[in-house]
Design a protein around this motif. Structure first.
Motif, PDB file in Angstrom:
ATOM      1  N   ILE A 141      -5.710   1.615  10.597  1.00 48.02           N
ATOM      2  CA  ILE A 141      -4.437   1.280  10.843  1.00 48.02           C
ATOM      3  C   ILE A 141      -3.957   1.335   9.066  1.00 48.02           C
ATOM      4  O   ILE A 141      -4.359  -0.041   9.240  1.00 48.02           O
ATOM      5  N   HIS A 142      -3.682   2.188   8.293  1.00 53.53           N
ATOM      6  CA  HIS A 142      -2.581   2.497   6.541  1.00 53.53           C
ATOM      7  C   HIS A 142      -1.837   2.840   7.054  1.00 53.53           C
ATOM      8  O   HIS A 142      -1.058   3.588   7.353  1.00 53.53           O
ATOM      9  N   TYR A 143      -0.447   1.926   6.351  1.00 51.92           N
ATOM     10  CA  TYR A 143       1.104   2.175   6.044  1.00 51.92           C
ATOM     11  C   TYR A 143       0.982   2.421   4.504  1.00 51.92           C
ATOM     12  O   TYR A 143       0.540   1.188   3.471  1.00 51.92           O
ATOM     13  N   SER A 144       1.602   3.179   3.805  1.00 51.35           N
ATOM     14  CA  SER A 144       2.014   2.993   2.110  1.00 51.35           C
ATOM     15  C   SER A 144       2.850   4.327   2.250  1.00 51.35           C
ATOM     16  O   SER A 144       3.403   4.972   2.705  1.00 51.35           O
ATOM     17  N   ASP A 145       4.106   3.837   0.829  1.00 45.76           N
ATOM     18  CA  ASP A 145       4.863   4.575   0.887  1.00 45.76           C
ATOM     19  C   ASP A 145       5.217   4.532  -0.285  1.00 45.76           C
ATOM     20  O   ASP A 145       5.166   4.529  -1.502  1.00 45.76           O
ATOM     21  N   THR A 188      -1.181  -2.436  16.806  1.00 48.55           N
ATOM     22  CA  THR A 188      -0.602  -2.232  15.246  1.00 48.55           C
ATOM     23  C   THR A 188       0.282  -1.443  15.534  1.00 48.55           C
ATOM     24  O   THR A 188       1.421  -2.721  14.344  1.00 48.55           O
ATOM     25  N   LEU A 189       0.858  -0.443  15.587  1.00 47.46           N
ATOM     26  CA  LEU A 189       3.181  -0.648  15.920  1.00 47.46           C
ATOM     27  C   LEU A 189       3.616  -1.578  15.993  1.00 47.46           C
ATOM     28  O   LEU A 189       4.571  -1.789  16.097  1.00 47.46           O
ATOM     29  N   SER A 190       2.905  -2.502  16.944  1.00 42.71           N
ATOM     30  CA  SER A 190       3.880  -3.771  17.060  1.00 42.71           C
ATOM     31  C   SER A 190       4.136  -4.314  15.980  1.00 42.71           C
ATOM     32  O   SER A 190       4.985  -4.914  15.785  1.00 42.71           O
ATOM     33  N   LEU A 191       2.974  -4.825  15.195  1.00 40.20           N
ATOM     34  CA  LEU A 191       2.969  -5.549  14.886  1.00 40.20           C
ATOM     35  C   LEU A 191       3.380  -4.560  12.880  1.00 40.20           C
ATOM     36  O   LEU A 191       4.211  -5.506  11.726  1.00 40.20           O
ATOM     37  N   LEU A 192       3.187  -3.571  12.609  1.00 40.84           N
ATOM     38  CA  LEU A 192       3.419  -3.066  11.955  1.00 40.84           C
ATOM     39  C   LEU A 192       4.994  -3.323  12.048  1.00 40.84           C
ATOM     40  O   LEU A 192       5.915  -3.153  10.237  1.00 40.84           O
ATOM     41  N   GLU A 193       6.632  -3.143  13.048  1.00 42.90           N
ATOM     42  CA  GLU A 193       7.556  -3.069  12.382  1.00 42.90           C
ATOM     43  C   GLU A 193       7.980  -4.472  11.879  1.00 42.90           C
ATOM     44  O   GLU A 193       8.668  -4.164  11.210  1.00 42.90           O
ATOM     45  N   ASP A 194       6.908  -5.405  12.613  1.00 39.63           N
ATOM     46  CA  ASP A 194       7.333  -6.801  11.700  1.00 39.63           C
ATOM     47  C   ASP A 194       7.181  -6.844  10.240  1.00 39.63           C
ATOM     48  O   ASP A 194       7.464  -7.088   9.214  1.00 39.63           O
ATOM     49  N   VAL A 195       6.514  -6.680  10.068  1.00 42.19           N
ATOM     50  CA  VAL A 195       5.703  -6.113   8.396  1.00 42.19           C
ATOM     51  C   VAL A 195       6.646  -5.666   7.859  1.00 42.19           C
ATOM     52  O   VAL A 195       6.974  -5.591   6.650  1.00 42.19           O
ATOM     53  N   VAL A 196       6.941  -4.280   8.111  1.00 39.40           N
ATOM     54  CA  VAL A 196       8.438  -3.707   7.584  1.00 39.40           C
ATOM     55  C   VAL A 196       9.258  -3.769   7.086  1.00 39.40           C
ATOM     56  O   VAL A 196      10.192  -4.029   6.194  1.00 39.40           O
ATOM     57  N   SER A 197       9.633  -4.805   7.975  1.00 44.02           N
ATOM     58  CA  SER A 197      11.447  -5.470   8.613  1.00 44.02           C
ATOM     59  C   SER A 197      10.919  -6.370   7.120  1.00 44.02           C
ATOM     60  O   SER A 197      11.836  -6.564   6.400  1.00 44.02           O
TER      61      SER A 197
END
Length: 85
Positions: free
Chosen positions: A17-21, A72-81
């Motif tokens: 599960i990967h995020y980039s911007d 991972t959505l739960s973790l994603l929120e913490d990392v993005v913030s």
């Protein structure tokens, strides 16, 4: 998200599960072999497109696809913030 079932029902799944911007922020959770960490589960992050990835082991609480997404959505929120600060 990428998800690959094992070749047999006894094989573990491989997924990420990967995020980039547009800022070059790039991170994700993976369950696959990686020479940078012991075991399969890990989190990887880089803060811009020229930086090297930093790796940390990560244990997933489940291998059920829908639950992995929620975890991972739960973790994603913490990392993005944290990254947005």
């Amino acid at each position: 998200m990428r998800w690959f079932a094992g070749e047999t029902s006894d094989d573990p799944p491989e997924f990420s599960i990967h995020y980039s911007d547009e800022r070059g922020v790039d991170f994700g959770w993976h369950h696959e072999p990686n020479p940078h960490v012991e075991g399969w589960g890990h989190y990887q992050e880089r803060t811009d497109s020229t930086a090297e990835y930093v790796y940390e082991p990560h244990l997933f609480s489940t291998f059920v696809p829908s639950r992995v997404i929620w975890e991972t959505l739960s973790l994603l929120e913490d990392v993005v913030s944290t990254v947005d600060r």
